[in-house]
Design an enzyme around this catalytic site. Structure first.
Site, PDB file in Angstrom:
ATOM      1  N   GLU A 131      -6.780  -6.900  -0.409  1.00 25.49           N
ATOM      2  CA  GLU A 131      -6.753  -6.459   0.983  1.00 25.49           C
ATOM      3  C   GLU A 131      -8.129  -6.088   1.523  1.00 25.49           C
ATOM      4  O   GLU A 131      -8.439  -6.378   2.667  1.00 25.49           O
ATOM      5  CB  GLU A 131      -5.792  -5.279   1.156  1.00 25.49           C
ATOM      6  CG  GLU A 131      -4.331  -5.685   1.000  1.00 25.49           C
ATOM      7  CD  GLU A 131      -3.398  -4.586   1.464  1.00 25.49           C
ATOM      8  OE1 GLU A 131      -3.266  -4.383   2.685  1.00 25.49           O
ATOM      9  OE2 GLU A 131      -2.796  -3.911   0.611  1.00 25.49           O
TER      10      GLU A 131
ATOM     11  N   LYS B  93       4.606 -10.772   8.782  1.00 24.50           N
ATOM     12  CA  LYS B  93       5.704  -9.866   9.137  1.00 24.50           C
ATOM     13  C   LYS B  93       6.323 -10.272  10.479  1.00 24.50           C
ATOM     14  O   LYS B  93       7.541 -10.277  10.639  1.00 24.50           O
ATOM     15  CB  LYS B  93       5.190  -8.420   9.234  1.00 24.50           C
ATOM     16  CG  LYS B  93       4.968  -7.757   7.882  1.00 24.50           C
ATOM     17  CD  LYS B  93       4.477  -6.313   8.084  1.00 24.50           C
ATOM     18  CE  LYS B  93       4.026  -5.711   6.758  1.00 24.50           C
ATOM     19  NZ  LYS B  93       3.329  -4.425   6.952  1.00 24.50           N
TER      20      LYS B  93
ATOM     21  N   SER C 209       7.096   4.434   3.412  1.00 27.92           N
ATOM     22  CA  SER C 209       6.514   3.392   4.255  1.00 27.92           C
ATOM     23  C   SER C 209       5.598   4.100   5.231  1.00 27.92           C
ATOM     24  O   SER C 209       6.062   4.929   6.021  1.00 27.92           O
ATOM     25  CB  SER C 209       7.615   2.638   5.008  1.00 27.92           C
ATOM     26  OG  SER C 209       7.089   1.960   6.131  1.00 27.92           O
TER      27      SER C 209
ATOM     28  N   SER D 271       4.044   3.223   7.915  1.00 29.81           N
ATOM     29  CA  SER D 271       4.422   3.027   9.321  1.00 29.81           C
ATOM     30  C   SER D 271       5.831   3.543   9.601  1.00 29.81           C
ATOM     31  O   SER D 271       6.165   3.907  10.713  1.00 29.81           O
ATOM     32  CB  SER D 271       4.374   1.533   9.671  1.00 29.81           C
ATOM     33  OG  SER D 271       5.405   0.836   8.974  1.00 29.81           O
TER      34      SER D 271
ATOM     35  N   GLY E  92       0.795  -1.221   0.000  1.00 29.98           N
ATOM     36  CA  GLY E  92       0.000   0.000   0.000  1.00 29.98           C
ATOM     37  C   GLY E  92       0.828   1.272   0.000  1.00 29.98           C
ATOM     38  O   GLY E  92       0.333   2.344  -0.373  1.00 29.98           O
ATOM     39  N   SER E  93       2.081   1.190   0.428  1.00 30.71           N
ATOM     40  CA  SER E  93       2.986   2.338   0.319  1.00 30.71           C
ATOM     41  C   SER E  93       3.735   2.293  -1.016  1.00 30.71           C
ATOM     42  O   SER E  93       4.001   3.322  -1.639  1.00 30.71           O
ATOM     43  CB  SER E  93       3.999   2.333   1.476  1.00 30.71           C
ATOM     44  OG  SER E  93       3.340   2.322   2.725  1.00 30.71           O
TER      45      SER E  93
ATOM     46  N   HIS F 177      -0.212  -9.655 -26.543  1.00 34.02           N
ATOM     47  CA  HIS F 177       0.810 -10.577 -27.011  1.00 34.02           C
ATOM     48  C   HIS F 177       0.817 -11.880 -26.211  1.00 34.02           C
ATOM     49  O   HIS F 177       1.636 -12.743 -26.463  1.00 34.02           O
ATOM     50  CB  HIS F 177       2.188  -9.909 -26.950  1.00 34.02           C
ATOM     51  CG  HIS F 177       2.304  -8.736 -27.871  1.00 34.02           C
ATOM     52  ND1 HIS F 177       2.919  -8.804 -29.101  1.00 34.02           N
ATOM     53  CD2 HIS F 177       1.838  -7.466 -27.765  1.00 34.02           C
ATOM     54  CE1 HIS F 177       2.838  -7.627 -29.704  1.00 34.02           C
ATOM     55  NE2 HIS F 177       2.192  -6.799 -28.908  1.00 34.02           N
TER      56      HIS F 177
END
Lengths: 308, 308
Positions: free
Chosen positions: B197, B302, B75, B77, B36-37, B213
Site C-alpha cells: 500500500e 470497492k 473497520s 471507515s 489495514g483494519s 518445511h
C-alpha cells in the site's frame, strides 16, 4: 515408489475408511502439524467450522488448551519435532489427544492412534491423513468420495491442462503466485508448498477478498510485476468471487491463469484442485529437470536443529 | 494530514485509554476485519490465546458463532462491505457484537460501539483500533505502554536503519519477502501489506518454523532467487528461533536482512517492529517517487464491486 505413482495413489487414499470417536465434551479442536502434514489441518479448518478449530504450526499451543480441547497431532513420520512438542504440552494441560501418523513417537504418545500407511512422501499422503478427520466429523458422504474418486482418476488420465500451465511458467521463467478464494485458501497454500517442494521454485499464495485490500495496489504498479505468474483457483459458480477475480484483473491489468474446480461437493472440488496443483508442480519439476522427491535441504535443516 | 505525521501519531494513539466490557459468558471471539483494519485482529490473535480467537477476512462467519461468541467488527471507515456482512450474520446467530470504527454503518449496527478518531489512512490508525482490544483483555500494562511510547518516539526521531533497508531494496530492485517468527507472524504480514500500500511493490510474507518445511527447498535452488530481498523479523533473545534463522541462511546460502525487536514486553517489541515496517515502506515509497497515501485501486475496486 515412483513420484508419479505416489500422485496417482491419491484416489485410492480417499477410499480408505478409518475414523476415530470424537470425545464427548469436546469444545474446541487444536491441530498440530507442519508442512506436508500441517496442510491437512489447514484444509480441515476451512471445511469444518461447527467448533473453533485452531491450527498450530510451531512448538507451542495456545493458552486455552484444556480438558475441553481435542488435540490432534498430525505428522506422517510421527517424529516431527514441532508436533511432538505441542502434543506433549497439550497432554500436560489435560487435552484429549489423537495422533495421526505412520508410526514414530506420535504413535506412542497420543491417547488414541490413527495409523496411516507409510512409504510415501509426507505431502503425497494427504488423502490418508485428511480422511480420518473428514469422516470422524461427518464432513463427507460416501457419495462425495465416489464422485471425487472418479474426478481424481480423470485427472490422472489426462492432466494436459496442468502440463500446459507448467509449460507457460517454465517458458516465461516466472514466479508462481496462487490466489485462492474463501473455502480454497488452504488449497492455494498447498499449491505454493508443492511448487517449493516438487519443483524447487519460490512461490507465494494469497486470497480473495483480503488481497484486494493490499496486493491490488502493487499489481497496478509495474514494479517487478512481470516476474510473476498469477494463478487464481476457485470453486466455480460463486458469482461474487468470480466477479472479484474479473474486476481485479481488469483494474490492475493483470493476466491470471484461472483454474476452476470441477465437481459439486466442496470435498470433490477441494481434492480435485489439490490434485491439479500436484500435477502442475510435477510437470514443472520435469521441465526443470529437478527431482520432485528430493527434500534434502529440509532433512539437513532438521538434523542440524536437533544436533545443536 | 501528511503521511509522515500520520506515522508519527502512532505513539500518541497507543496512549488513548478506551476499552469495553467483555460480556459474561464469552466462550470464543470472532474478529471481522479486512486489510489495514483486519491486521488488528491478526495481531490480537497472536497476543491473546486464553480463548479461541478466529479472524474472519471475508463476508462469512464460521458455523460455531452463537450466543457464546463475542463478535468484534473492526473497520476504520465503518463501511467495509465484507465486515458489515459478517457483523450482520453474527447478530442473526445471537452473538454479542462490538464495533470499532470511526463511524459508518458499524456504529449503527453493533451492540456496543467503540469510537476511534477519524481522518487517518485506515492502516495508519492501527494503534487506535488495537488498543481497545489489548486493554479490554488485559494484554498490556500501563508500564508496557509507557516503554512502547519511548521506543516509538526514538524510531520517529531516528529511522536511518529503516531508510538503509529501503535503499538496499531500491538499489537492487528486489522483491521484499518478510519472514516472521512465532509471535510476530502477523507483524511480518503487516510489513507485506505496507510494502503493497505505501510503496506499491509486490511483497510476500511467511514464517518460521513452517517455512522450513517448504520455502527452504526453493531457497536452496537458484530459480529466480536473486529477485528477492529477504527480511527476517524476530523478537530477539529467543535462541531457538534465532538458531533457525542462522541455520536456514547457512544451508540455503541466502542473505537475509535481520530486523530484531527492541524492548522487553511482547507489546513493546511488536509495536516497535510494526513501526519499523512503517518507516521502511515509507522510505521506499519516497525513493520510488510514489505517493504512499494513494490507494485509488482499492477504492476503485470497492466502487466497482458495489455497483455491479
Amino acid at each position: 515408489m515412483k513420484f508419479l505413482e505416489e500422485l496417482q495413489s491419491l484416489k485410492e487414499q480417499i477410499k480408505r475408511r478409518v475414523q476415530f470417536d470424537v470425545p464427548e465434551g469436546t469444545k474446541n479442536i487444536v491441530i498440530g502439524g507442519m508442512g506436508g502434514s500441517g496442510i491437512v489441518g489447514k484444509i480441515f479448518q476451512e471445511m469444518y467450522t461447527k467448533m473453533p478449530v485452531y491450527t498450530s504450526d510451531s512448538y507451542d499451543i495456545p493458552d486455552f488448551v484444556g480438558d475441553g480441547t481435542l488435540f490432534i497431532a498430525i505428522s506422517y513420520s510421527g517424529n516431527t519435532e514441532e508436533t511432538i512438542s505441542s502434543l506433549s504440552y497439550a497432554k500436560k494441560k489435560g487435552a484429549k489427544t489423537i495422533g495421526i501418523s505412520s508410526g514414530g513417537i506420535i504413535e506412542k504418545e497420543a491417547d488414541v492412534f490413527v495409523n496411516v500407511p507409510g512409504g510415501l512422501q509426507p505431502r503425497s499422503a494427504i488423502g490418508y491423513m485428511l480422511m480420518p478427520l473428514l469422516l470422524s466429523f461427518n464432513v463427507v458422504s460416501e457419495k462425495d468420495v465416489d464422485y471425487a474418486y472418479s474426478l481424481l482418476k480423470r485427472i490422472d488420465e489426462n492432466n494436459i491442462k496442468d502440463e500446459d500451465i507448467a509449460k507457460k511458467i517454465w517458458e516465461t521463467r516466472r514466479i508462481p503466485v496462487i490466489y485462492g478464494i474463501p473455502g480454497y485458501r488452504s488449497v492455494a497454500y498447498r499449491w505454493k508448498t508443492q511448487f517449493n517442494e516438487n519443483a524447487k521454485v519460490i512461490a507465494y499464495s494469497n486470497f480473495f477478498p483480503e488481497l484486494n485490500h493490499n496486493d491490488t495496489m502493487a499489481l497496478r504498479d509495474t514494479y517487478r510485476k512481470n516476474e510473476f505468474f498469477f494463478i487464481s483457483i476457485s470453486g466455480g459458480k460463486d458469482s461474487r468471487s468470480e466477479k472479484r477475480i474479473d474486476i481485479t484483473k481488469e483494474i490492475t491489468k493483470t493476466e491470471m491463469e484461472e483454474v476452476v474446480a470441477e465437481g459439486s461437493s466442496q470435498f470433490e472440488k477441494m481434492i480435485g484442485l489439490v490434485h491439479r496443483g500436484d500435477y502442475v508442480t510435477y510437470h514443472l519439476a520435469k521441465l526443470r529437470g529437478v527431482d520432485p522427491t528430493d527434500i534434502s535441504s529440509i532433512e539437513e535443516l532438521k538434523r542440524r536443529l536437533s544436533k545443536e
